[in-house]
Design a protein around this motif. Structure first.
Motif, PDB file in Angstrom:
ATOM      1  N   ALA A 140       0.831  -1.206   0.000  1.00  0.00           N
ATOM      2  CA  ALA A 140       0.000   0.000   0.000  1.00  0.00           C
ATOM      3  C   ALA A 140       0.867   1.258   0.000  1.00  0.00           C
ATOM      4  CB  ALA A 140      -0.931  -0.004   1.212  1.00  0.00           C
ATOM      5  N   ALA A 141       2.005   1.192   0.681  1.00  0.00           N
ATOM      6  CA  ALA A 141       2.913   2.344   0.709  1.00  0.00           C
ATOM      7  C   ALA A 141       3.490   2.640  -0.674  1.00  0.00           C
ATOM      8  CB  ALA A 141       4.038   2.094   1.705  1.00  0.00           C
ATOM      9  N   LYS A 142       3.460   1.636  -1.552  1.00  0.00           N
ATOM     10  CA  LYS A 142       3.946   1.803  -2.925  1.00  0.00           C
ATOM     11  C   LYS A 142       2.807   2.041  -3.911  1.00  0.00           C
ATOM     12  CE  LYS A 142       8.338   0.804  -2.015  1.00  0.00           C
ATOM     13  NZ  LYS A 142       9.496   1.702  -2.309  1.00  0.00           N
ATOM     14  N   GLY A 143       1.569   2.121  -3.419  1.00  0.00           N
ATOM     15  CA  GLY A 143       0.427   2.390  -4.289  1.00  0.00           C
ATOM     16  C   GLY A 143      -0.355   1.170  -4.710  1.00  0.00           C
ATOM     17  N   PHE A 144      -0.067   0.009  -4.099  1.00  0.00           N
ATOM     18  CA  PHE A 144      -0.761  -1.225  -4.456  1.00  0.00           C
ATOM     19  C   PHE A 144      -1.693  -1.612  -3.307  1.00  0.00           C
ATOM     20  CE2 PHE A 144       3.227  -1.143  -6.684  1.00  0.00           C
ATOM     21  CZ  PHE A 144       2.973  -1.685  -7.932  1.00  0.00           C
ATOM     22  N   SER A 145      -2.960  -1.343  -3.477  1.00  0.00           N
ATOM     23  CA  SER A 145      -3.957  -1.717  -2.482  1.00  0.00           C
ATOM     24  C   SER A 145      -5.112  -2.403  -3.201  1.00  0.00           C
ATOM     25  CB  SER A 145      -4.437  -0.488  -1.715  1.00  0.00           C
ATOM     26  OG  SER A 145      -4.966   0.485  -2.595  1.00  0.00           O
ATOM     27  N   PRO A 146      -5.946  -3.183  -2.477  1.00  0.00           N
ATOM     28  CA  PRO A 146      -7.004  -3.949  -3.149  1.00  0.00           C
ATOM     29  C   PRO A 146      -7.879  -3.089  -4.062  1.00  0.00           C
ATOM     30  CG  PRO A 146      -6.805  -4.672  -0.896  1.00  0.00           C
ATOM     31  CD  PRO A 146      -5.905  -3.471  -1.032  1.00  0.00           C
ATOM     32  N   GLY A 147      -7.951  -3.473  -5.340  1.00  0.00           N
ATOM     33  CA  GLY A 147      -8.784  -2.784  -6.318  1.00  0.00           C
ATOM     34  C   GLY A 147      -8.203  -1.515  -6.894  1.00  0.00           C
ATOM     35  N   SER A 148      -6.991  -1.131  -6.496  1.00  0.00           N
ATOM     36  CA  SER A 148      -6.420   0.121  -6.996  1.00  0.00           C
ATOM     37  C   SER A 148      -5.948  -0.020  -8.434  1.00  0.00           C
ATOM     38  CB  SER A 148      -5.240   0.565  -6.119  1.00  0.00           C
ATOM     39  OG  SER A 148      -4.187  -0.380  -6.187  1.00  0.00           O
ATOM     40  N   LEU A 149      -5.951   1.088  -9.162  1.00  0.00           N
ATOM     41  CA  LEU A 149      -5.404   1.122 -10.514  1.00  0.00           C
ATOM     42  C   LEU A 149      -3.933   1.492 -10.424  1.00  0.00           C
ATOM     43  CD1 LEU A 149      -8.235   2.891 -12.552  1.00  0.00           C
ATOM     44  CD2 LEU A 149      -7.775   0.440 -12.327  1.00  0.00           C
ATOM     45  N   VAL A 150      -3.107   0.705 -11.082  1.00  0.00           N
ATOM     46  CA  VAL A 150      -1.658   0.892 -11.037  1.00  0.00           C
ATOM     47  C   VAL A 150      -1.165   1.116 -12.454  1.00  0.00           C
ATOM     48  CG1 VAL A 150       0.535  -0.140 -10.410  1.00  0.00           C
ATOM     49  CG2 VAL A 150      -1.492  -0.605  -9.021  1.00  0.00           C
ATOM     50  N   ASN A 151      -0.490   2.228 -12.688  1.00  0.00           N
ATOM     51  CA  ASN A 151       0.047   2.533 -14.017  1.00  0.00           C
ATOM     52  C   ASN A 151       1.530   2.191 -14.065  1.00  0.00           C
ATOM     53  OD1 ASN A 151      -2.280   3.936 -15.400  1.00  0.00           O
ATOM     54  ND2 ASN A 151      -2.123   5.159 -13.535  1.00  0.00           N
ATOM     55  N   SER A 152       1.903   1.388 -15.037  1.00  0.00           N
ATOM     56  CA  SER A 152       3.303   1.032 -15.202  1.00  0.00           C
ATOM     57  C   SER A 152       3.588   0.770 -16.665  1.00  0.00           C
ATOM     58  CB  SER A 152       3.641  -0.230 -14.386  1.00  0.00           C
ATOM     59  OG  SER A 152       5.009  -0.572 -14.534  1.00  0.00           O
ATOM     60  N   HIS A 153       4.614   1.446 -17.202  1.00  0.00           N
ATOM     61  CA  HIS A 153       5.049   1.244 -18.583  1.00  0.00           C
ATOM     62  C   HIS A 153       3.905   1.423 -19.589  1.00  0.00           C
ATOM     63  CE1 HIS A 153       8.200  -0.662 -16.193  1.00  0.00           C
ATOM     64  NE2 HIS A 153       9.007  -0.560 -17.240  1.00  0.00           N
ATOM     65  N   GLY A 154       3.005   2.376 -19.304  1.00  0.00           N
ATOM     66  CA  GLY A 154       1.919   2.661 -20.227  1.00  0.00           C
ATOM     67  C   GLY A 154       0.733   1.726 -20.117  1.00  0.00           C
ATOM     68  N   VAL A 155       0.746   0.825 -19.150  1.00  0.00           N
ATOM     69  CA  VAL A 155      -0.360  -0.107 -18.939  1.00  0.00           C
ATOM     70  C   VAL A 155      -1.073   0.267 -17.642  1.00  0.00           C
ATOM     71  CG1 VAL A 155      -1.062  -2.519 -18.713  1.00  0.00           C
ATOM     72  CG2 VAL A 155       0.964  -1.935 -20.072  1.00  0.00           C
ATOM     73  N   THR A 156      -2.399   0.309 -17.683  1.00  0.00           N
ATOM     74  CA  THR A 156      -3.185   0.516 -16.482  1.00  0.00           C
ATOM     75  C   THR A 156      -3.661  -0.843 -15.973  1.00  0.00           C
ATOM     76  OG1 THR A 156      -3.916   2.700 -17.202  1.00  0.00           O
ATOM     77  CG2 THR A 156      -5.206   1.637 -15.480  1.00  0.00           C
ATOM     78  N   PHE A 157      -3.156  -1.238 -14.832  1.00  0.00           N
ATOM     79  CA  PHE A 157      -3.507  -2.527 -14.238  1.00  0.00           C
ATOM     80  C   PHE A 157      -4.515  -2.318 -13.116  1.00  0.00           C
ATOM     81  CE2 PHE A 157       0.885  -3.139 -15.734  1.00  0.00           C
ATOM     82  CZ  PHE A 157       0.769  -4.337 -16.424  1.00  0.00           C
ATOM     83  N   ALA A 158      -5.368  -3.308 -12.912  1.00  0.00           N
ATOM     84  CA  ALA A 158      -6.234  -3.337 -11.734  1.00  0.00           C
ATOM     85  C   ALA A 158      -5.629  -4.330 -10.751  1.00  0.00           C
ATOM     86  CB  ALA A 158      -7.650  -3.746 -12.107  1.00  0.00           C
ATOM     87  N   TRP A 159      -5.141  -3.826  -9.620  1.00  0.00           N
ATOM     88  CA  TRP A 159      -4.583  -4.712  -8.605  1.00  0.00           C
ATOM     89  C   TRP A 159      -5.712  -5.568  -8.036  1.00  0.00           C
ATOM     90  CZ3 TRP A 159       0.062  -6.304  -7.862  1.00  0.00           C
ATOM     91  CH2 TRP A 159       0.429  -6.937  -6.667  1.00  0.00           C
ATOM     92  N   PRO A 160      -5.451  -6.829  -7.690  1.00  0.00           N
ATOM     93  CA  PRO A 160      -6.524  -7.709  -7.204  1.00  0.00           C
ATOM     94  C   PRO A 160      -7.314  -7.096  -6.062  1.00  0.00           C
ATOM     95  CG  PRO A 160      -4.512  -8.964  -7.572  1.00  0.00           C
ATOM     96  CD  PRO A 160      -4.145  -7.528  -7.762  1.00  0.00           C
TER      97      PRO A 160
END
Length: 307
Positions: A140-160
Protein backbone atom coordinates in the motif's frame (compact mmCIF):
# COMPACT_ATOMS: atom_id res chain seq x y z
CA UNK A 1 -20.33 -5.22 -26.25
CA UNK A 2 -24.11 -5.46 -26.16
CA UNK A 3 -26.64 -6.43 -28.81
CA UNK A 4 -27.69 -2.82 -29.33
CA UNK A 5 -24.14 -1.95 -30.33
CA UNK A 6 -24.14 -4.58 -33.06
CA UNK A 7 -26.65 -2.80 -35.29
CA UNK A 8 -23.86 -0.84 -36.91
CA UNK A 9 -22.68 -4.04 -38.55
CA UNK A 10 -25.87 -4.22 -40.59
CA UNK A 11 -24.45 -1.64 -42.95
CA UNK A 12 -21.98 -4.28 -44.10
CA UNK A 13 -24.81 -6.53 -45.34
CA UNK A 14 -26.48 -6.49 -48.72
CA UNK A 15 -29.66 -4.59 -49.47
CA UNK A 16 -32.80 -6.77 -49.26
CA UNK A 17 -33.26 -7.20 -53.05
CA UNK A 18 -29.82 -8.82 -53.24
CA UNK A 19 -29.84 -10.89 -50.08
CA UNK A 20 -31.13 -13.99 -51.86
CA UNK A 21 -27.80 -14.10 -53.69
CA UNK A 22 -26.11 -15.09 -50.43
CA UNK A 23 -28.89 -16.96 -48.64
CA UNK A 24 -29.80 -19.56 -51.26
CA UNK A 25 -27.05 -21.88 -49.98
CA UNK A 26 -26.86 -23.63 -46.66
CA UNK A 27 -25.54 -21.22 -44.01
CA UNK A 28 -22.02 -21.53 -42.72
CA UNK A 29 -20.80 -20.49 -39.27
CA UNK A 30 -17.21 -19.30 -39.24
CA UNK A 31 -16.87 -17.80 -35.75
CA UNK A 32 -18.90 -17.46 -32.56
CA UNK A 33 -17.50 -14.74 -30.35
CA UNK A 34 -18.42 -14.51 -26.65
CA UNK A 35 -18.60 -10.83 -25.71
CA UNK A 36 -18.11 -11.52 -21.98
CA UNK A 37 -21.66 -10.55 -21.32
CA UNK A 38 -24.27 -13.19 -22.13
CA UNK A 39 -24.25 -12.10 -25.79
CA UNK A 40 -22.66 -14.08 -28.61
CA UNK A 41 -21.90 -12.62 -32.04
CA UNK A 42 -22.11 -15.25 -34.79
CA UNK A 43 -20.18 -14.59 -37.99
CA UNK A 44 -20.45 -16.53 -41.23
CA UNK A 45 -22.45 -16.52 -44.44
CA UNK A 46 -25.89 -17.34 -45.77
CA UNK A 47 -27.80 -15.92 -42.82
CA UNK A 48 -31.41 -14.76 -43.24
CA UNK A 49 -33.83 -12.61 -41.18
CA UNK A 50 -35.77 -15.74 -40.12
CA UNK A 51 -32.65 -17.73 -39.17
CA UNK A 52 -32.83 -20.02 -36.14
CA UNK A 53 -29.83 -20.54 -33.87
CA UNK A 54 -28.99 -23.49 -31.63
CA UNK A 55 -26.19 -23.46 -29.06
CA UNK A 56 -25.21 -26.72 -27.43
CA UNK A 57 -28.22 -28.43 -29.02
CA UNK A 58 -30.66 -25.92 -27.56
CA UNK A 59 -32.55 -23.41 -29.71
CA UNK A 60 -31.96 -19.83 -28.59
CA UNK A 61 -34.56 -17.10 -29.06
CA UNK A 62 -34.72 -14.34 -30.03
CA UNK A 63 -32.14 -14.08 -32.79
CA UNK A 64 -30.94 -10.62 -33.75
CA UNK A 65 -30.41 -10.47 -37.51
CA UNK A 66 -27.63 -8.02 -38.30
CA UNK A 67 -26.99 -9.00 -41.91
CA UNK A 68 -26.24 -11.98 -44.11
CA UNK A 69 -22.89 -12.38 -42.34
CA UNK A 70 -23.80 -11.66 -38.72
CA UNK A 71 -26.34 -12.82 -36.14
CA UNK A 72 -26.42 -12.29 -32.37
CA UNK A 73 -28.08 -14.18 -29.55
CA UNK A 74 -28.21 -13.93 -25.77
CA UNK A 75 -27.29 -17.11 -23.94
CA UNK A 76 -29.70 -18.29 -21.22
CA UNK A 77 -28.62 -17.82 -17.61
CA UNK A 78 -26.11 -20.49 -16.64
CA UNK A 79 -25.32 -21.56 -20.19
CA UNK A 80 -21.70 -22.59 -20.82
CA UNK A 81 -22.08 -22.32 -24.59
CA UNK A 82 -21.49 -25.24 -26.93
CA UNK A 83 -21.64 -26.05 -30.62
CA UNK A 84 -23.39 -23.40 -32.70
CA UNK A 85 -25.63 -24.13 -35.66
CA UNK A 86 -27.73 -21.82 -37.83
CA UNK A 87 -30.81 -22.97 -39.73
CA UNK A 88 -32.43 -21.19 -42.66
CA UNK A 89 -34.80 -22.32 -45.40
CA UNK A 90 -31.69 -23.45 -47.31
CA UNK A 91 -30.55 -25.85 -44.60
CA UNK A 92 -28.57 -26.09 -41.39
CA UNK A 93 -24.92 -25.26 -40.91
CA UNK A 94 -22.42 -27.82 -39.72
CA UNK A 95 -22.10 -27.70 -35.93
CA UNK A 96 -18.33 -27.38 -35.87
CA UNK A 97 -17.89 -23.98 -34.18
CA UNK A 98 -18.10 -23.65 -30.41
CA UNK A 99 -19.31 -20.66 -28.40
CA UNK A 100 -17.38 -21.31 -25.23
CA UNK A 101 -18.15 -18.77 -22.54
CA UNK A 102 -15.22 -19.96 -20.38
CA UNK A 103 -12.93 -17.51 -22.19
CA UNK A 104 -14.91 -14.77 -20.50
CA UNK A 105 -13.40 -15.69 -17.15
CA UNK A 106 -11.18 -12.96 -15.76
CA UNK A 107 -7.69 -13.51 -14.41
CA UNK A 108 -8.92 -13.46 -10.80
CA UNK A 109 -11.01 -16.60 -11.37
CA UNK A 110 -7.69 -18.45 -11.57
CA UNK A 111 -6.34 -17.00 -8.32
CA UNK A 112 -5.41 -19.83 -5.98
CA UNK A 113 -2.41 -18.59 -4.06
CA UNK A 114 -2.33 -16.21 -1.08
CA UNK A 115 0.58 -13.97 -1.99
CA UNK A 116 -0.21 -10.99 0.28
CA UNK A 117 -0.70 -10.98 4.04
CA UNK A 118 -1.48 -8.25 6.59
CA UNK A 119 1.24 -7.35 9.05
CA UNK A 120 -1.24 -8.22 11.79
CA UNK A 121 -1.29 -11.81 10.50
CA UNK A 122 2.09 -12.30 8.82
CA UNK A 123 1.52 -16.04 8.46
CA UNK A 124 -1.63 -15.44 6.40
CA UNK A 125 0.13 -15.93 3.05
CA UNK A 126 2.65 -18.26 1.49
CA UNK A 127 4.32 -17.48 -1.79
CA UNK A 128 7.52 -19.53 -1.55
CA UNK A 129 6.81 -22.66 0.47
CA UNK A 130 8.51 -21.29 3.57
CA UNK A 131 5.42 -19.29 4.53
CA UNK A 132 6.66 -15.87 3.40
CA UNK A 133 4.52 -13.40 1.48
CA UNK A 134 4.25 -9.79 0.37
CA UNK A 135 3.18 -7.34 3.06
CA UNK A 136 -0.15 -5.60 2.40
CA UNK A 137 1.05 -2.53 4.24
CA UNK A 138 4.35 -2.37 2.38
CA UNK A 139 2.49 -2.74 -0.93
CA UNK A 140 0.00 0.00 0.00
CA UNK A 141 2.91 2.34 0.71
CA UNK A 142 3.95 1.80 -2.92
CA UNK A 143 0.43 2.39 -4.29
CA UNK A 144 -0.76 -1.23 -4.46
CA UNK A 145 -3.96 -1.72 -2.48
CA UNK A 146 -7.00 -3.95 -3.15
CA UNK A 147 -8.78 -2.78 -6.32
CA UNK A 148 -6.42 0.12 -7.00
CA UNK A 149 -5.40 1.12 -10.51
CA UNK A 150 -1.66 0.89 -11.04
CA UNK A 151 0.05 2.53 -14.02
CA UNK A 152 3.30 1.03 -15.20
CA UNK A 153 5.05 1.24 -18.58
CA UNK A 154 1.92 2.66 -20.23
CA UNK A 155 -0.36 -0.11 -18.94
CA UNK A 156 -3.18 0.52 -16.48
CA UNK A 157 -3.51 -2.53 -14.24
CA UNK A 158 -6.23 -3.34 -11.73
CA UNK A 159 -4.58 -4.71 -8.60
CA UNK A 160 -6.52 -7.71 -7.20
CA UNK A 161 -9.49 -6.83 -5.03
CA UNK A 162 -8.92 -9.77 -2.70
CA UNK A 163 -8.32 -8.90 0.92
CA UNK A 164 -4.88 -9.65 2.38
CA UNK A 165 -4.67 -13.31 3.28
CA UNK A 166 -7.05 -14.37 0.49
CA UNK A 167 -6.19 -15.86 -2.95
CA UNK A 168 -4.85 -12.96 -5.03
CA UNK A 169 -2.59 -14.38 -7.73
CA UNK A 170 -2.62 -17.10 -10.34
CA UNK A 171 0.19 -19.62 -10.53
CA UNK A 172 1.09 -19.58 -14.23
CA UNK A 173 0.24 -23.06 -15.46
CA UNK A 174 -1.23 -22.61 -18.92
CA UNK A 175 -4.62 -21.18 -17.88
CA UNK A 176 -6.61 -19.09 -20.36
CA UNK A 177 -8.47 -15.93 -19.36
CA UNK A 178 -10.40 -13.24 -21.22
CA UNK A 179 -8.73 -9.99 -22.23
CA UNK A 180 -9.88 -7.99 -25.25
CA UNK A 181 -8.56 -5.06 -27.22
CA UNK A 182 -5.85 -4.06 -29.68
CA UNK A 183 -2.51 -2.80 -28.43
CA UNK A 184 1.20 -3.08 -29.13
CA UNK A 185 1.96 -4.43 -25.65
CA UNK A 186 0.52 -7.03 -23.32
CA UNK A 187 1.68 -6.38 -19.76
CA UNK A 188 1.82 -8.37 -16.52
CA UNK A 189 2.48 -7.60 -12.87
CA UNK A 190 4.09 -10.69 -11.41
CA UNK A 191 6.72 -12.12 -9.16
CA UNK A 192 8.57 -15.39 -9.10
CA UNK A 193 10.02 -17.81 -6.61
CA UNK A 194 13.17 -19.76 -7.42
CA UNK A 195 13.63 -18.08 -10.82
CA UNK A 196 10.83 -19.42 -13.02
CA UNK A 197 10.48 -19.59 -16.80
CA UNK A 198 7.59 -20.72 -18.95
CA UNK A 199 6.00 -20.52 -22.40
CA UNK A 200 2.46 -19.71 -23.54
CA UNK A 201 0.64 -17.01 -25.52
CA UNK A 202 3.34 -14.68 -24.28
CA UNK A 203 5.99 -16.90 -25.90
CA UNK A 204 8.59 -16.88 -23.13
CA UNK A 205 8.20 -15.37 -19.67
CA UNK A 206 11.28 -15.44 -17.46
CA UNK A 207 11.54 -13.84 -14.02
CA UNK A 208 14.17 -13.84 -11.27
CA UNK A 209 13.55 -14.88 -7.68
CA UNK A 210 11.50 -12.38 -5.71
CA UNK A 211 13.92 -12.23 -2.77
CA UNK A 212 17.21 -11.79 -4.63
CA UNK A 213 18.62 -8.59 -6.17
CA UNK A 214 17.09 -8.46 -9.69
CA UNK A 215 19.30 -8.21 -12.78
CA UNK A 216 19.55 -4.78 -14.42
CA UNK A 217 17.54 -5.90 -17.45
CA UNK A 218 14.45 -6.79 -15.35
CA UNK A 219 11.72 -4.16 -14.84
CA UNK A 220 11.07 -3.89 -11.11
CA UNK A 221 7.87 -1.99 -10.31
CA UNK A 222 8.13 -2.24 -6.53
CA UNK A 223 10.81 -3.17 -4.04
CA UNK A 224 9.46 -3.80 -0.55
CA UNK A 225 11.85 -3.42 2.40
CA UNK A 226 10.52 -6.47 4.21
CA UNK A 227 8.29 -9.51 3.83
CA UNK A 228 5.83 -11.21 6.14
CA UNK A 229 6.44 -14.72 7.41
CA UNK A 230 5.71 -17.28 10.13
CA UNK A 231 7.98 -15.47 12.56
CA UNK A 232 6.67 -11.99 11.74
CA UNK A 233 8.48 -9.38 9.68
CA UNK A 234 11.48 -10.58 7.69
CA UNK A 235 13.83 -7.72 6.91
CA UNK A 236 14.78 -8.72 3.40
CA UNK A 237 13.99 -6.88 0.17
CA UNK A 238 11.43 -8.57 -2.06
CA UNK A 239 10.35 -7.48 -5.52
CA UNK A 240 7.33 -7.18 -7.82
CA UNK A 241 8.07 -7.13 -11.53
CA UNK A 242 6.59 -5.78 -14.76
CA UNK A 243 6.77 -7.88 -17.91
CA UNK A 244 5.84 -6.39 -21.29
CA UNK A 245 5.24 -8.59 -24.32
CA UNK A 246 5.13 -7.04 -27.82
CA UNK A 247 1.99 -8.03 -29.77
CA UNK A 248 0.52 -7.11 -33.16
CA UNK A 249 -1.51 -3.89 -32.71
CA UNK A 250 -3.46 -4.63 -35.90
CA UNK A 251 -5.08 -7.69 -34.35
CA UNK A 252 -7.59 -7.94 -31.51
CA UNK A 253 -6.66 -9.90 -28.40
CA UNK A 254 -9.58 -11.94 -27.08
CA UNK A 255 -7.90 -14.25 -24.61
CA UNK A 256 -4.48 -14.88 -23.10
CA UNK A 257 -2.87 -18.16 -22.18
CA UNK A 258 -0.52 -17.91 -19.22
CA UNK A 259 2.91 -19.51 -19.49
CA UNK A 260 3.31 -23.13 -18.46
CA UNK A 261 5.50 -22.92 -15.37
CA UNK A 262 3.64 -25.06 -12.88
CA UNK A 263 0.52 -25.25 -10.73
CA UNK A 264 2.47 -26.04 -7.56
CA UNK A 265 4.62 -23.92 -5.30
CA UNK A 266 6.92 -24.94 -2.50
CA UNK A 267 10.47 -24.91 -1.24
CA UNK A 268 12.76 -25.05 -4.24
CA UNK A 269 9.84 -25.26 -6.72
CA UNK A 270 9.99 -22.58 -9.46
CA UNK A 271 6.68 -20.75 -9.73
CA UNK A 272 5.40 -17.58 -11.38
CA UNK A 273 2.70 -15.60 -9.57
CA UNK A 274 0.55 -13.39 -11.85
CA UNK A 275 -1.25 -10.58 -10.02
CA UNK A 276 -2.57 -8.53 -12.95
CA UNK A 277 -2.59 -8.30 -16.74
CA UNK A 278 -3.49 -5.49 -19.14
CA UNK A 279 -2.98 -3.86 -22.52
CA UNK A 280 -0.89 -0.74 -23.01
CA UNK A 281 -2.30 2.64 -24.00
CA UNK A 282 -5.99 2.92 -24.79
CA UNK A 283 -6.76 -0.45 -26.37
CA UNK A 284 -9.15 -0.21 -29.31
CA UNK A 285 -12.12 -2.53 -29.02
CA UNK A 286 -14.38 -3.56 -31.88
CA UNK A 287 -16.86 -0.94 -33.09
CA UNK A 288 -14.46 1.88 -32.27
CA UNK A 289 -14.91 1.69 -28.51
CA UNK A 290 -12.04 1.97 -26.07
CA UNK A 291 -11.36 -1.20 -24.14
CA UNK A 292 -10.63 -0.96 -20.44
CA UNK A 293 -7.09 -2.13 -19.85
CA UNK A 294 -7.93 -4.30 -16.85
CA UNK A 295 -8.65 -7.91 -17.69
CA UNK A 296 -11.32 -7.81 -15.00
CA UNK A 297 -13.22 -4.85 -16.42
CA UNK A 298 -13.46 -6.78 -19.69
CA UNK A 299 -15.29 -9.55 -17.91
CA UNK A 300 -17.27 -7.66 -15.31
CA UNK A 301 -16.61 -7.24 -11.62
CA UNK A 302 -13.47 -8.87 -10.25
CA UNK A 303 -13.72 -11.89 -8.03
CA UNK A 304 -13.18 -11.03 -4.41
CA UNK A 305 -11.00 -13.58 -2.75
CA UNK A 306 -12.41 -16.48 -4.74
CA UNK A 307 -10.56 -19.39 -6.24
Amino acid sequence: MHLGDLAVLAAAGLRPPFQDLTTSKRPKVALATPTCTSDVLISGSGFAPDARVSVGGREIRPVTYIGTNHLAVTLPLGSAGGEVSVTTRAGTSAADVDANSSLCSGLSTHSGNNGVSPDSNPAGGNIDGFGYSLSAEALAAKGFSPGSLVNSHGVTFAWPTASAGQPDNALAAGQTFGLIGSSATLGFLATSTYAAKGTGTVNVLSLPDWANPPPSDVDTVATLPYRDGPGGRGNRDVHLFYVGVPIDPHKTVKSVQLPMVGSEFGVGVPSTHIFAAGLAGSPDLALGKIATQSSEAYCGSPSRGRR
